[in-house]
Design a protein around this motif. Sequence first.
Motif, PDB file in Angstrom:
ATOM      1  N   ALA A  64      71.569 -12.720  16.029  1.00 47.14           N
ATOM      2  CA  ALA A  64      70.641 -11.870  16.775  1.00 47.14           C
ATOM      3  C   ALA A  64      70.929 -10.392  16.559  1.00 47.14           C
ATOM      4  N   ASP A  65      72.177 -10.055  16.274  1.00 51.17           N
ATOM      5  CA  ASP A  65      72.572  -8.657  16.107  1.00 51.17           C
ATOM      6  C   ASP A  65      72.293  -8.134  14.704  1.00 51.17           C
ATOM      7  N   GLY A  66      71.760  -8.959  13.827  1.00 55.95           N
ATOM      8  CA  GLY A  66      71.408  -8.512  12.487  1.00 55.95           C
ATOM      9  C   GLY A  66      72.525  -8.589  11.477  1.00 55.95           C
ATOM     10  N   LEU A  67      73.625  -9.255  11.808  1.00 60.43           N
ATOM     11  CA  LEU A  67      74.747  -9.301  10.878  1.00 60.43           C
ATOM     12  C   LEU A  67      74.495 -10.237   9.698  1.00 60.43           C
ATOM     13  N   PHE A  68      73.420 -11.017   9.765  1.00 63.93           N
ATOM     14  CA  PHE A  68      73.045 -11.863   8.634  1.00 63.93           C
ATOM     15  C   PHE A  68      71.655 -11.498   8.111  1.00 63.93           C
ATOM     16  N   GLY A  69      71.273 -10.233   8.371  1.00 61.65           N
ATOM     17  CA  GLY A  69      70.007  -9.737   7.842  1.00 61.65           C
ATOM     18  C   GLY A  69      68.981  -9.477   8.922  1.00 61.65           C
ATOM     19  N   ASP A  70      68.020  -8.639   8.590  1.00 58.37           N
ATOM     20  CA  ASP A  70      66.991  -8.256   9.558  1.00 58.37           C
ATOM     21  C   ASP A  70      65.999  -9.380   9.833  1.00 58.37           C
ATOM     22  N   ALA A  71      65.636 -10.143   8.808  1.00 57.63           N
ATOM     23  CA  ALA A  71      64.617 -11.180   8.997  1.00 57.63           C
ATOM     24  C   ALA A  71      65.054 -12.226  10.022  1.00 57.63           C
ATOM     25  N   PRO A  72      66.292 -12.784   9.920  1.00 54.62           N
ATOM     26  CA  PRO A  72      66.712 -13.734  10.958  1.00 54.62           C
ATOM     27  C   PRO A  72      66.838 -13.081  12.327  1.00 54.62           C
ATOM     28  N   ALA A  73      67.282 -11.824  12.366  1.00 50.08           N
ATOM     29  CA  ALA A  73      67.473 -11.147  13.647  1.00 50.08           C
ATOM     30  C   ALA A  73      66.156 -11.000  14.393  1.00 50.08           C
ATOM     31  N   ARG A  74      65.076 -10.693  13.651  1.00 51.30           N
ATOM     32  CA  ARG A  74      63.776 -10.504  14.296  1.00 51.30           C
ATOM     33  C   ARG A  74      63.271 -11.781  14.966  1.00 51.30           C
ATOM     34  N   ARG A  75      63.770 -12.918  14.519  1.00 47.64           N
ATOM     35  CA  ARG A  75      63.276 -14.188  15.050  1.00 47.64           C
ATOM     36  C   ARG A  75      64.320 -14.898  15.900  1.00 47.64           C
ATOM     37  N   THR A  76      65.311 -14.145  16.361  1.00 51.09           N
ATOM     38  CA  THR A  76      66.385 -14.712  17.175  1.00 51.09           C
ATOM     39  C   THR A  76      66.461 -13.981  18.502  1.00 51.09           C
ATOM     40  N   TYR A 123      86.766 -19.678  -0.069  1.00 50.29           N
ATOM     41  CA  TYR A 123      87.377 -18.839   0.965  1.00 50.29           C
ATOM     42  C   TYR A 123      87.396 -17.381   0.520  1.00 50.29           C
ATOM     43  N   ASP A 124      87.714 -16.493   1.464  1.00 51.84           N
ATOM     44  CA  ASP A 124      87.651 -15.049   1.216  1.00 51.84           C
ATOM     45  C   ASP A 124      86.271 -14.700   0.666  1.00 51.84           C
ATOM     46  N   CYS A 125      85.266 -15.321   1.232  1.00 57.76           N
ATOM     47  CA  CYS A 125      83.909 -15.243   0.705  1.00 57.76           C
ATOM     48  C   CYS A 125      82.964 -14.920   1.861  1.00 57.76           C
ATOM     49  N   GLU A 126      82.587 -13.656   1.992  1.00 58.85           N
ATOM     50  CA  GLU A 126      81.792 -13.218   3.134  1.00 58.85           C
ATOM     51  C   GLU A 126      80.303 -13.227   2.811  1.00 58.85           C
ATOM     52  N   VAL A 127      79.516 -13.809   3.715  1.00 59.57           N
ATOM     53  CA  VAL A 127      78.062 -13.837   3.575  1.00 59.57           C
ATOM     54  C   VAL A 127      77.491 -12.586   4.235  1.00 59.57           C
ATOM     55  N   ALA A 128      76.704 -11.831   3.483  1.00 58.29           N
ATOM     56  CA  ALA A 128      76.106 -10.604   4.001  1.00 58.29           C
ATOM     57  C   ALA A 128      74.717 -10.834   4.583  1.00 58.29           C
ATOM     58  N   ARG A 129      73.970 -11.775   3.977  1.00 52.72           N
ATOM     59  CA  ARG A 129      72.588 -12.002   4.409  1.00 52.72           C
ATOM     60  C   ARG A 129      72.196 -13.455   4.220  1.00 52.72           C
TER      61      ARG A 129
END
Length: 525
Positions: free
Chosen positions: A294-306, A254-260
């Motif tokens: 889709a908004d890029g909050l987990f990185g650009d690569a997933p966003a480009r394919r969502t 917990y208190d563990c945020e995923v950036a990408r």
Amino acid sequence: MALSPSMNEVQVIIVGAGIGGLTAAVDCAGRGLDVLVLERAAAPGGKIATAMVGGKSVDAGPTVLTLLEVFDELFESAGLRREDFVTAVPLDELACHYWPGGSSLSLHSDIEKSAAAIRAFAGAQEERGFRAFCEASGAIYQALRDTFMFHDRPANPLSLMLRGGVSGLSGFTRLDPYRPLAAMVGEHFRDPRLRQLFGRYSTYSGSSPFVAPATLALIAEVERRGVWRIEGGMAAVASGLEQAARALGVRFAYDCEVARVETRAGHVQGVTLAGGERIEAEQVVLNADAAALADGLFGDAPARRTRAFDAGDRSFSAFTVALDARLKGVAPAHHTVFFSADSRAEFDALAAGRMPKEPTVYACFQDRVEGAPPPTGPERALLVLNAPADGDRHAYSAEEIDRCTNNALLTMARAGLSIEMAAPPSISTPSDFARRFPATGGALYGRASHGWMASFRRPGARTAIPGLYLAGGSVHPGAGVPMAALSGRAAVRALVLDRASTSTFRKAATPGGISTPSARTGATA
């Protein structure tokens, strides 16, 4: 928090400890997979939340639990008993409904009791309409239960038609997808109060009855099949799932945020935390709103394919008031709805991005226990109003918050219930929900169920990135606690099938197994 070295490489990472993520964790661990759940909040639950008011804990998120069988089947599949982790008490009175002037109607799990109540409320013709509505909504539920709700997302209407139970055009037409729910309800009821009551089921998916398809009448059937009160409040569902997952060997941070979400050669490789540490994984289940991906909050690569969707396609948000108060006047049930005088005006305002001047108010009176006398002192309640999902564009002022709160209390007062606050309430606006659930604008149900194709546009469990899966109320089969749980199971079905179809994955570990530590050291996140 500091992660142990054994957390640096796992088979499955689940990002988010909402109901979809918790369900996926139990399901994965029950199949012998090594699972790590990462949650940026301090506790499990996601949209299930509590607020402290006057020293009391008040449910401040979902308060209605249906389809208990979803959880029974989940625990059973993992070799556990749901009763050992979550205690659910069935309700005879599903909900009590009030209108301005004080007229009221209760619906029950027993269809005959509801039919008798409607006959006394509005006459024999409306009772016949109710029975016909139950037959129609029941047929929709039966047609879609195994082919849609408990099944993976169909690619299009044709694939749904070809599934067992819905075969051919005649079967699909029975689902009544081409006209609004309000029109279908109007066919069965003449009394405007009953049209308002049975039309409101579209709001369970954050949608307007004047735009959502009549297919959503199945929600009335789902509710009629059973509503349960959870001992300890709805937070006990989340904590029970967490305890079950831990018993199966799942680890939580917990208190563990995923950036990408990390990828390599187009395949998921793990995640990077906000503190910079990378955790490798063979597969990742993302229990967050699909809009965040889709908004890029987990990185650009997933966003480009969502695929993203417009803000105009968002479901409703909510304005909620958690309170501790003394009640005077009519006697509400555990679940009570206080209707506005004009349903069309209410939903027109929401469609225009405004809070209704006279809102319908759903209230959960959490100390009202069926069969027991009402509390003698202040009691806990949650008031919920539909609101536009504009929390990323509009910050509610103190004046607006006061006005919305007072309008809710006025709606209840017109029905004969007055509320005297015993402590300052805890209030959440679309702005607050937008902060809690980034990229949503505060929308609580993902994409609105507007139009006959809406269900096919909702994301499924698989993403365009191999090894990355989605779960939660914004993906198939939709919003609500049991639906989010079904999405978690769908994600696990997909990842297990994918593991079986490729030799690149390690063999499944036994529950509680520890993966080989990588060379990285633990970091604080």
